[in-house]
Design an enzyme around this catalytic site. Sequence first.
Site, PDB file in Angstrom:
ATOM      1  N   ASP A 168       0.806  -1.010  -0.237  1.00 48.35           N
ATOM      2  CA  ASP A 168      -0.536   0.268   0.131  1.00 48.35           C
ATOM      3  C   ASP A 168       0.974   0.974   0.334  1.00 48.35           C
ATOM      4  OD1 ASP A 168      -2.028   2.188   0.348  1.00 48.35           O
ATOM      5  OD2 ASP A 168      -3.484  -0.168   1.177  1.00 48.35           O
ATOM      6  N   HIS A 239      -2.868   3.178  -4.537  1.00 47.73           N
ATOM      7  CA  HIS A 239      -2.272   2.649  -3.037  1.00 47.73           C
ATOM      8  C   HIS A 239      -1.020   2.162  -3.078  1.00 47.73           C
ATOM      9  CE1 HIS A 239      -5.817   3.037  -0.603  1.00 47.73           C
ATOM     10  NE2 HIS A 239      -6.723   2.693  -1.305  1.00 47.73           N
ATOM     11  N   GLU A 310     -10.251   2.740  -4.839  1.00 51.03           N
ATOM     12  CA  GLU A 310     -10.180   4.572  -3.906  1.00 51.03           C
ATOM     13  C   GLU A 310      -8.927   5.256  -5.521  1.00 51.03           C
ATOM     14  OE1 GLU A 310     -10.759   4.788   0.474  1.00 51.03           O
ATOM     15  OE2 GLU A 310      -8.950   3.631  -0.287  1.00 51.03           O
TER      16      GLU A 310
HETATM   17  C1  ACM Z   1     -11.104   0.014   0.806  1.00 56.41           C
HETATM   18  O1  ACM Z   1     -11.521  -0.141   1.932  1.00 56.41           O
HETATM   19  N1  ACM Z   1     -10.658   1.020   0.046  1.00 56.41           N
HETATM   20  C2  ACM Z   1     -11.645  -1.584  -0.452  1.00 56.41           C
END
Ligand code: ACM
Length: 539
Positions: A168, A239, A310
């Site tokens: 991440d 991410h 995201e």
């Molecule tokens: C998430 O919680 N961004 C999958």
Amino acid sequence: MLNLIPKPKHYEEKFGEFVINSEKTVFADDNLVYAREVFCNFIESVCGFKPQVVVSRKADIRFIYDRHVHKEGYVLDADVDGLVIKASHQKGAFYAVQSLRQLTRGDLLENPEFLTLHAVHIDDEPRYAFRSLMLDEARYFHGVDTVKNILDMMAYHKLNVFHWHLTDNEGWRIEIKKYPRLTEIGGVRKGTQTMAWGNQVIDWTLHEGYYTQSEIKEIVAYAERLNIMIIPEIDAPAHFGAAIAAYKELSCADVEMETPIVHGGTPEKHGIGNVIACAGKESTYQFIYDVIDEVTALFPAPYFHIGGDEAPKAEWQKCPHCQKVMKEMGLKNEEELQGYFNNKIAVYLKRKGKRLIGWNEILTAKRLEKDIIAQYWTFNRDMNVENYLLSGHDIILSKHQAFYFDMPYAQNRLKTTYEFEPEKAHITRAQEGILGIEATLWTEWIPHEERIDYQLYPRMEALAEVAWTPKDQRNYKDFIARLKKFLPILDRNGVEYCPLSLANPKGLKRAKTIKEFNKRNAHVEYNHALVIRRRKKYR
Ligand code: ACM
Ligand code: ZN
């Protein structure tokens, strides 16, 4: 009441009891020998003797092959004269042994000379094929022992999939031999935002750690012995901050950055945080393919998670590489570019016999490959979940309000987790494509194992029952009655679970806790629990 979590599909309690002592013999058909060994090891660890293995079907304890039983199911019959377990596969026989551990309460006894099992007939099998837990190790690296502890407990609860969030923004946690900077640079960050999303306090303690490929192999083998499949996740295209910190050319504009220390930030707002990979440069794809080559060589699971959540599109809008590909491919917008990105990776994975899994916002991307699996977390990200199922796709359910175990109990109450049904994820018409249920343990505010315990238990028990037990057998009051008998087992294992009295906050206090959690102090609920525990200890 049968002291068993998850509650079985069907059972009848009978009169009498079967005694397991050193005189008893045990037999297993060839393909159930592994479960017999697990059983014998359990008895030895509790009682100090190993039941005598014999080759006769007249043994007192018999593991019998029966092709009619569900692959993960079992039939267990205990009476005064014997104990018979029928299974078609070692997976089901293994679960029968897990049930025996709970039914004999062997894990609670102090050097007993024998175990007793109340006479019973159990006919059991899971509701869902995927009974899954995710652990985020990017935000905090926890290490081999913690992961093994979680896997042990998962098996005890008949959970069978471990989704490992290994990369991440805040950290890259898996050794990739071709790209050593991923762990040298991306596996280290100078500090951490430690208090809450809405609180900018930074603790300037260096945080680092990663799994070597040999440790990964060790953990995968360990999980396999527990009937647990591990699905690795390399989160992309967003991410991706740790990877870009290590190799800036992976970003659109060769962003110079350090491994992010703030959670959930966006580059637009904070200058650091959730940075996205360039979806236009061919070199990005080559990098991801190389990483996939090394990762898939370590994980035999036929699935691969690429996150895909995201993804802020601002960088792609400004990037000549991204815009060029969009033009060439006739992609109307950046959402479609993400679809293009996903499909390229899905095709590559398919050649390796793997199916791609991504969070449900990948659904917004048009023209997705057919066998991509969507993981539902929030309806707001994509309202198409049910349409996706209706068009023949598969889905995993991780509804935020029930299965985000990083959330305080004030937000995701134990009862809400327990009472989850697909209808609560807006799925009313098509349920065949639901592969199963996954709970997630994101670790922005979970720096150590005690805190994992607090967030995870007794929620794991609720998850196990949602994913295993048929709807008509589930009842919250009955669950709590069984859970009260189960908690001593957690105590015995040193698990620092959330006390039941704090697992369903109500009213004004609940609202205040949620606000405090988000704005100022994500540890408010946990700290309160510690104070109570201390008070009890010294009273
Ligand atoms: C998430 O919680 N961004 C999958
Ligand atoms: Zn780009």
